[in-house]
Design a protein around this motif. Structure first.
Motif, PDB file in Angstrom:
ATOM      1  N   GLU A  13       0.828  -1.195   0.000  1.00  9.11           N
ATOM      2  CA  GLU A  13       0.000   0.000   0.000  1.00  9.11           C
ATOM      3  C   GLU A  13       0.866   1.250   0.000  1.00  9.11           C
ATOM      4  O   GLU A  13       1.955   1.276   0.584  1.00  9.11           O
ATOM      5  CB  GLU A  13      -0.914   0.021   1.222  1.00  9.11           C
ATOM      6  N   ALA A  14       0.392   2.293  -0.668  1.00  7.48           N
ATOM      7  CA  ALA A  14       1.091   3.568  -0.636  1.00  7.48           C
ATOM      8  C   ALA A  14       1.275   4.023   0.804  1.00  7.48           C
ATOM      9  O   ALA A  14       0.358   3.928   1.619  1.00  7.48           O
ATOM     10  CB  ALA A  14       0.321   4.614  -1.431  1.00  7.48           C
ATOM     11  N   GLY A  15       2.467   4.506   1.103  1.00  4.23           N
ATOM     12  CA  GLY A  15       2.793   4.905   2.458  1.00  4.23           C
ATOM     13  C   GLY A  15       3.362   3.785   3.299  1.00  4.23           C
ATOM     14  O   GLY A  15       3.847   4.038   4.410  1.00  4.23           O
ATOM     15  N   GLY A  16       3.326   2.579   2.779  1.00  7.57           N
ATOM     16  CA  GLY A  16       3.839   1.428   3.496  1.00  7.57           C
ATOM     17  C   GLY A  16       5.330   1.248   3.306  1.00  7.57           C
ATOM     18  O   GLY A  16       6.032   2.120   2.805  1.00  7.57           O
ATOM     19  N   SER A  17       5.803   0.077   3.694  1.00 15.07           N
ATOM     20  CA  SER A  17       7.228  -0.219   3.617  1.00 15.07           C
ATOM     21  C   SER A  17       7.450  -1.633   3.109  1.00 15.07           C
ATOM     22  O   SER A  17       6.527  -2.455   3.089  1.00 15.07           O
ATOM     23  CB  SER A  17       7.891  -0.044   4.988  1.00 15.07           C
ATOM     24  N   ARG A  66      14.504   7.666   1.939  1.00 14.53           N
ATOM     25  CA  ARG A  66      13.449   6.689   2.157  1.00 14.53           C
ATOM     26  C   ARG A  66      13.957   5.259   2.130  1.00 14.53           C
ATOM     27  O   ARG A  66      13.239   4.343   2.519  1.00 14.53           O
ATOM     28  CB  ARG A  66      12.345   6.827   1.107  1.00 14.53           C
ATOM     29  N   GLU A  83      10.659   2.843   2.826  1.00 11.48           N
ATOM     30  CA  GLU A  83       9.483   3.297   3.548  1.00 11.48           C
ATOM     31  C   GLU A  83       8.818   4.429   2.786  1.00 11.48           C
ATOM     32  O   GLU A  83       9.365   4.940   1.813  1.00 11.48           O
ATOM     33  CB  GLU A  83       9.854   3.749   4.962  1.00 11.48           C
ATOM     34  N   SER A  84       7.641   4.796   3.247  1.00 12.42           N
ATOM     35  CA  SER A  84       6.871   5.848   2.587  1.00 12.42           C
ATOM     36  C   SER A  84       6.772   5.588   1.093  1.00 12.42           C
ATOM     37  O   SER A  84       7.017   6.469   0.261  1.00 12.42           O
ATOM     38  CB  SER A  84       7.499   7.218   2.857  1.00 12.42           C
ATOM     39  N   LEU A  85       6.389   4.386   0.747  1.00 12.09           N
ATOM     40  CA  LEU A  85       6.347   3.971  -0.648  1.00 12.09           C
ATOM     41  C   LEU A  85       5.299   4.759  -1.429  1.00 12.09           C
ATOM     42  O   LEU A  85       4.225   5.085  -0.911  1.00 12.09           O
ATOM     43  CB  LEU A  85       6.072   2.478  -0.749  1.00 12.09           C
ATOM     44  N   LYS A  86       5.633   5.045  -2.670  1.00  9.59           N
ATOM     45  CA  LYS A  86       4.779   5.805  -3.567  1.00  9.59           C
ATOM     46  C   LYS A  86       4.447   4.964  -4.792  1.00  9.59           C
ATOM     47  O   LYS A  86       5.194   4.051  -5.135  1.00  9.59           O
ATOM     48  CB  LYS A  86       5.481   7.092  -4.009  1.00  9.59           C
ATOM     49  N   ASP A  89       7.147   4.162  -7.194  1.00  9.05           N
ATOM     50  CA  ASP A  89       8.146   3.160  -6.832  1.00  9.05           C
ATOM     51  C   ASP A  89       7.856   1.818  -7.488  1.00  9.05           C
ATOM     52  O   ASP A  89       8.684   0.905  -7.409  1.00  9.05           O
ATOM     53  CB  ASP A  89       8.213   2.976  -5.318  1.00  9.05           C
TER      54      ASP A  89
END
Length: 115
Positions: A13-17, A66, A83-86, A89
């Motif tokens: 999920e976006a915002g995940g790691s 990140r 982290e803070s995946l977009k 990415d």
């Protein structure tokens, strides 16, 4: 024969790691340089992170701040934590290791970041 086995990819999920792992088999010796690169269709493969002698690291601009690259003491496994995946990415991530003066690449592992 040298083989780089990658794991840890998938849907995030976006915002995940996430944490990617790459382990070399086939040689007793470890790598003098390691890294992660990524590629999307119709674009050049780009640097994500590298780690070389002395533990010196380098990060691509797109993941700077990140991502964290690390390696085991045997120089056979390299990890990438992000982290803070977009959504941008999303790509196929390739492991790289330089062993015995030769370059080796993993087969690539898909990382998909949902909106």
């Amino acid at each position: 024969q040298v083989e780089l086995v990658e794991s840890g990819g998938g849907l995030v999920e976006a915002g995940g790691s996430l944490r990617l792992s790459c382990t070399q088999s086939g040689r007793v010796v470890g790598a003098v340089a390691m890294g992660w690169y990524r590629q999307v269709p119709e674009k050049q493969r780009e640097l994500v992170a590298t780690i070389v002698g002395g533990g010196i690291t380098n990060y691509g601009d797109s993941v700077k701040g990140r991502g964290t690259i690390s390696r085991d003491k045997y120089l056979k496994t390299v990890w990438l934590s992000m982290e803070s995946l977009k959504p941008e990415d999303t790509a196929i991530y390739y492991c790289y290791q330089k062993i015995g003066g030769r370059d080796y690449w993993g087969q690539g592992i898909q990382v998909t970041v949902s909106v």
